[in-house]
Every structure is written in structure tokens, then in C-alpha cells.
Design an enzyme around this catalytic site. Structure first.
Site, PDB file in Angstrom:
ATOM      1  N   GLY A  94      81.255  89.269  55.596  1.00 42.71           N
ATOM      2  CA  GLY A  94      81.034  90.645  56.040  1.00 42.71           C
ATOM      3  C   GLY A  94      79.678  91.167  55.634  1.00 42.71           C
ATOM      4  O   GLY A  94      79.533  92.334  55.256  1.00 42.71           O
ATOM      5  N   GLY A 124      80.223  87.460  59.549  1.00 44.29           N
ATOM      6  CA  GLY A 124      80.605  88.646  60.305  1.00 44.29           C
ATOM      7  C   GLY A 124      79.516  89.097  61.254  1.00 44.29           C
ATOM      8  O   GLY A 124      78.925  88.302  61.982  1.00 44.29           O
ATOM      9  N   TYR A 157      83.557 105.439  62.582  1.00 39.99           N
ATOM     10  CA  TYR A 157      83.122 105.146  61.220  1.00 39.99           C
ATOM     11  C   TYR A 157      82.016 106.077  60.719  1.00 39.99           C
ATOM     12  O   TYR A 157      81.487 105.853  59.627  1.00 39.99           O
ATOM     13  CB  TYR A 157      82.591 103.709  61.125  1.00 39.99           C
ATOM     14  CG  TYR A 157      83.565 102.635  61.511  1.00 39.99           C
ATOM     15  CD1 TYR A 157      84.851 102.598  60.986  1.00 39.99           C
ATOM     16  CD2 TYR A 157      83.194 101.623  62.390  1.00 39.99           C
ATOM     17  CE1 TYR A 157      85.741 101.592  61.341  1.00 39.99           C
ATOM     18  CE2 TYR A 157      84.069 100.609  62.749  1.00 39.99           C
ATOM     19  CZ  TYR A 157      85.347 100.605  62.220  1.00 39.99           C
ATOM     20  OH  TYR A 157      86.214  99.611  62.568  1.00 39.99           O
ATOM     21  N   CYS A 190      84.103 113.297  77.936  1.00 40.91           N
ATOM     22  CA  CYS A 190      84.584 114.661  77.732  1.00 40.91           C
ATOM     23  C   CYS A 190      85.092 114.824  76.300  1.00 40.91           C
ATOM     24  O   CYS A 190      86.276 115.048  76.039  1.00 40.91           O
ATOM     25  CB  CYS A 190      85.685 114.977  78.748  1.00 40.91           C
ATOM     26  SG  CYS A 190      86.090 116.718  78.860  1.00 40.91           S
ATOM     27  N   GLU A 191      84.177 114.668  75.355  1.00 45.40           N
ATOM     28  CA  GLU A 191      84.467 114.766  73.917  1.00 45.40           C
ATOM     29  C   GLU A 191      83.223 115.284  73.214  1.00 45.40           C
ATOM     30  O   GLU A 191      82.129 114.729  73.411  1.00 45.40           O
ATOM     31  CB  GLU A 191      84.821 113.404  73.314  1.00 45.40           C
ATOM     32  CG  GLU A 191      86.155 112.842  73.720  1.00 45.40           C
ATOM     33  CD  GLU A 191      87.307 113.490  72.963  1.00 45.40           C
ATOM     34  OE1 GLU A 191      87.045 114.149  71.933  1.00 45.40           O
ATOM     35  OE2 GLU A 191      88.455 113.337  73.418  1.00 45.40           O
TER      36      GLU A 191
END
Length: 461
Positions: free
Chosen positions: A276, A320, A362, A389-390
């Protein structure tokens, strides 16, 4: 969020953006660390990748479009193989997967980890050797396990006692002996977002080390002697820059390995330390080079094995996003530019949270640059937003763009290779963008654009 030149910055922006964000000296310059290795700004001011202008890409494939620098991806595969020459390097299928990319990582000698039946299907369809595939997941179905076993997947990372029972019964039925690793939750708090930290105790993955479940799982597999227990697996999270977490993780997992040896007389031959590893989304990110990571991880493992009187096991790592993340950018067309009472300028593009949910999910930070031309205009602090639409449909929270950015311009956002296409959706019934691979001045479509016909084909009502 600085896709531009990091040197010679000046001018605090006060409360209108992050305290570290400063007005760029040259709004046209690029920070190389944020972009694929073959991206340049050409003589005409537009960006080019591997010698091909983004204006030509937009004309041929439309926008939004994910653009993959194929040689960049391949070179990052080689960087990890060179830095970890005797280690199995697993590409993260969940970051971005399609048949063309599977073939690339296969040709570059990497292994592949998958975490669903669909990812396994793509890997097998692309010809990935099954013995170089690892299968993750906290809730693998019987059908998924059956397919993995029948295909000869090289290792299955078991995640629960129910899965051990399920896989054991399947192995007896098939008369085979699948290779498995036990995923261990080591109790390490990775310095990353809560949703992508995976080794603390209160989460869904793995067997608890502190509670004894990890040891019990290993003993169960060994005592039943149906599955082949190859080793232990630990993964502490994602977008990690601080190697200290790996030191604690390795110490705890190798202590468990010594406990298993002492209790059952078996020294497990493999160890997966996860990975990661972080990448640079903005100039605030400072990822380590693969050779530095290799030196640090090898030192940690050698030291802990010596302390536990263990032979050094065959190591695996999972970089990752560090392989595909920096190798891709997203190209958008600007539709509107709106100044809101001098508070902020909103630059709306023809994509948004359907092709990059990470900013909303995130609170991730990204960079951006005007891609279709250079500009002599003064920098302005802008927010790049999508068409959905946000109000939370934000692509880049804060970035300096030229004050003359206008409808019809192209804007590029780097660092979108990992999780953007994988997590893309059809929110507001917006078709997902294509993925185009560019190499030596040639572009090829590797994932086509969805169409409204594709959306309607699933609607059987």
C-alpha cells in the site's frame, strides 16, 4: 493542489485555501513527480503524452478520458522488480484492472492479486498464469473459491474460520491441496484515512493477532492437513509513507511464525508484508523510491528473523497504487466557469464523482492543470467540480489555474490511475469514460466508453 512548478512559489492565500498552497511562479509549469513520466508541455502549450497531444486524444476519443502512459506503467513494474529482485511483487488488481494491463504486468514479470470473482475472470481471460495469482477477500463465496481452486490459483489468502471450513470442504471434494496464507490483523495504526487503514483491530479483514485468532487459524489448517499453509499475510493499509508501521507489523507477524514453529514444529516458508505504498497526488506528498523501500523492508525482516531464530522466508509485497496510480491522468473538457461573489471560482468539467469518487469518499486531494494551451494570464484559485447533481461533486478542491480558463479548454488531473476507473459509477446515468493507452506516439483504446445503449441494456423493466 499544485500540478505546477513547486519552486519559486510566493504569496500566501490566507483563508481561501490550504495554508500551504501558494501562488505559482509559472502557472504553465508542471511538477514532474505528479505526472506520468512521458508527459510534457509542447511548444504549442498543450500537454503531450509519449509525443501525442492531448488535443488529438480528446478529438479522437472524447472527454472525459483516462489516459495511461504505458511505458510509465511498465517502467514502474521494472522499478519494483529491480528493487526487490528476490521478492514476489503483486500488482493490485483492485487499483485498476483490464485485460491489456494484465498482459503488461505479466510481461513485466509481476504477480497479480485479485479480490473478487470478476477480477479473477479478467485475469484468467487475459492469460495471466494462475500460479502467479493471489486471491484476497473477506467474504469469498463458494463459487469464487471453486473457480480459484479449479483454475489452480497460486495462493488464497484466508480471512475467516468460515472460509477455512468452506475451502477445506471444497479441497476434500476436489481431491486437491490449495496453497493458503493466513491474513493476520496486527493492530498497527497506519497513518492514513480510516477507510483504507486495514490492520487495526476494529475492522473486517483478517484474524486478530492480539486475540489469538490468527494462531488458532494457523493451527486449525495445520492440524486438519487438507490445505497447504504456506505462510502469513499482513497488510496495514494504503497510501502509506511511513515505513515504521511495517517494522512493527513484521515483528509481530514473525513472532507468530516463531510461535507456530515452536508449537507445531513447522517453519512456514512464506511471508507477505503487504504494501500500500503512497504516491504523490500533490506536492505535499513525498513517496519513497522502490529501492529505499526495499532496503528498509529487507533490513526489518532480516533483523526480526535473526531475533526469532527463523530462516528468512520467501517474501511478497503488494505495492498497490504505486504502480498504476502515477501512470495515468484524466482529461476533461471545461463546460462552465463561475465566479461566486469573489469567494471562489468554480471550473465545471464534463466528468466528476462518477469517474473519481475519491475526493468525496476520502477527502482526497488532487492537482490539475490547463492542458490544451499555455496561458499568460494571472493565476486564480479555483475549484474543479463535476457535472453531477451533488454539491459534494468535487474533483480538485483547490488549485491555481489561469484566470482566463474558459469553456472548451481541456483540464488534466494527474494521479488517477488507481481506484478512479475501478470505483467509477453510473451516477445520474452518466456512462463511464474510456481508458486509452499511449506509447511511442500511438494511442489504443483498452477500455471503451460506455454508451447510453449499455445502460439501457441492463434495464429489463
Amino acid at each position: 493542489m499544485r500540478a505546477h512548478e513547486a519552486g519559486a512559489l510566493h504569496g500566501e492565500i490566507g483563508t481561501r485555501g490550504p495554508a500551504w498552497l501558494r501562488t505559482p511562479a509559472d502557472v504553465n509549469a508542471l511538477v514532474p513527480e505528479l505526472w506520468p513520466r512521458n508527459v510534457r508541455r509542447g511548444a504549442d502549450g498543450s500537454l503531450a503524452v509519449a509525443g501525442l497531444s492531448v488535443r488529438d486524444l480528446a478529438a479522437q476519443f472524447g472527454t472525459p478520458v483516462y489516459v495511461l502512459d504505458e511505458d510509465d506503467l511498465r517502467s514502474r513494474c521494472r522499478d519494483f522488480r529491480t528493487a526487490f529482485p528476490d521478492v514476489d511483487v503483486y500488482y493490485a488488481g483492485k487499483a485498476f484492472l483490464c485485460r491489456a494491463v494484465v498482459r503488461m504486468i505479466d510481461e513485466e514479470g509481476l504477480h497479480l492479486d485479485v479480490c473478487s470473482g470478476g477480477e479473477l475472470a479478467v485475469a484468467l481471460a487475459a492469460g495471466m498464469p494462475a500460479e502467479r495469482i493471489g486471491f484476497h477477500g473477506n467474504n469469498k463465496s463458494l463459487a469464487e473459491l471453486t473457480r480459484a481452486v479449479d483454475a489452480g490459483v497460486g495462493r488464497i489468502i484466508v480471512d475467516s474460520f468460515a472460509e477455512i471450513d468452506r475451502l477445506t470442504a471444497l479441497a476434500r471434494e476436489r481431491g486437491v491441496r490449495p496453497r493458503v496464507l493466513v491474513r493476520v490483523t496486527v493492530g498497527v495504526e497506519a497513518h492514513t484515512h480510516e477507510f483504507i487503514a486495514t490492520a487495526h483491530e476494529d475492522q473486517k479483514f483478517g484474524f486478530s493477532l492480539a486475540g489469538g485468532a490468527a494462531a488458532a487459524a494457523a493451527f486449525k489448517i495445520l492440524d486438519e492437513d487438507v490445505l497447504e499453509l504456506r505462510g502469513l499475510h499482513s497488510h496495514i493499509g494504503s497510501q502509506i509513507f511511513d515505513a515504521s508501521g511495517f517494522e512493527v507489523s513484521a515483528r509481530r507477524v514473525l513472532a507468530l511464525q516463531a510461535q507456530i514453529r515452536d508449537a507445531r514444529g513447522v517453519e512456514l516458508p512464506e511471508l507477505d508484508l503487504g504494501g500500500g505504498f503512497g504516491i504523490a497526488y500533490t506536492t505535499q506528498d513525498d513517496p519513497a523510491a522502490p529501492h529505499d523501500l526495499a532496503k528498509r523492508l529487507r533490513k526489518i525482516v532480516d533483523s526480526e528473523c535473526e531475533a526469532e531464530r527463523l530462516a528468512v522466508p520467501q517474501l511478497s509485497i503488494e505495492p498497490g497504487r504505486a504502480i498504476v496510480g502515477p501512470a495515468m491522468f484524466t482529461l476533461y473538457d471545461v463546460g462552465t466557469v463561475k465566479d461566486v461573489d469573489g469567494i471562489r471560482t468554480y471550473v465545471s468539467v464534463d466528468g466528476g464523482m462518477s469517474d473519481n469518487i475519491r475526493t468525496a469518499l476520502y477527502d482526497a486531494s488532487y492537482s490539475a492543470t490547463l492542458a490544451s494551451r499555455a496561458s499568460a494570464a494571472e493565476p486564480m484559485l479555483a475549484r474543479v467540480v463535476g457535472k453531477h447533481c451533488e454539491s459534494g461533486d468535487i474533483v480538485v478542491k483547490d488549485e491555481f489555474l489561469p484566470a482566463d480558463v474558459q469553456p472548451g479548454d481541456l483540464v488534466a488531473v494527474p494521479g488517477t490511475g488507481a481506484y478512479c476507473r475501478s470505483m467509477a459509477s453510473n451516477y445520474n446515468h452518466v456512462p463511464r469514460p474510456p481508458v486509452v493507452a499511449v506509447r511511442d506516439g500511438q494511442a489504443r483504446l483498452i477500455v471503451r466508453r460506455e454508451t447510453e445503449e449499455d445502460l439501457l441494456a441492463l434495464d429489463v423493466g
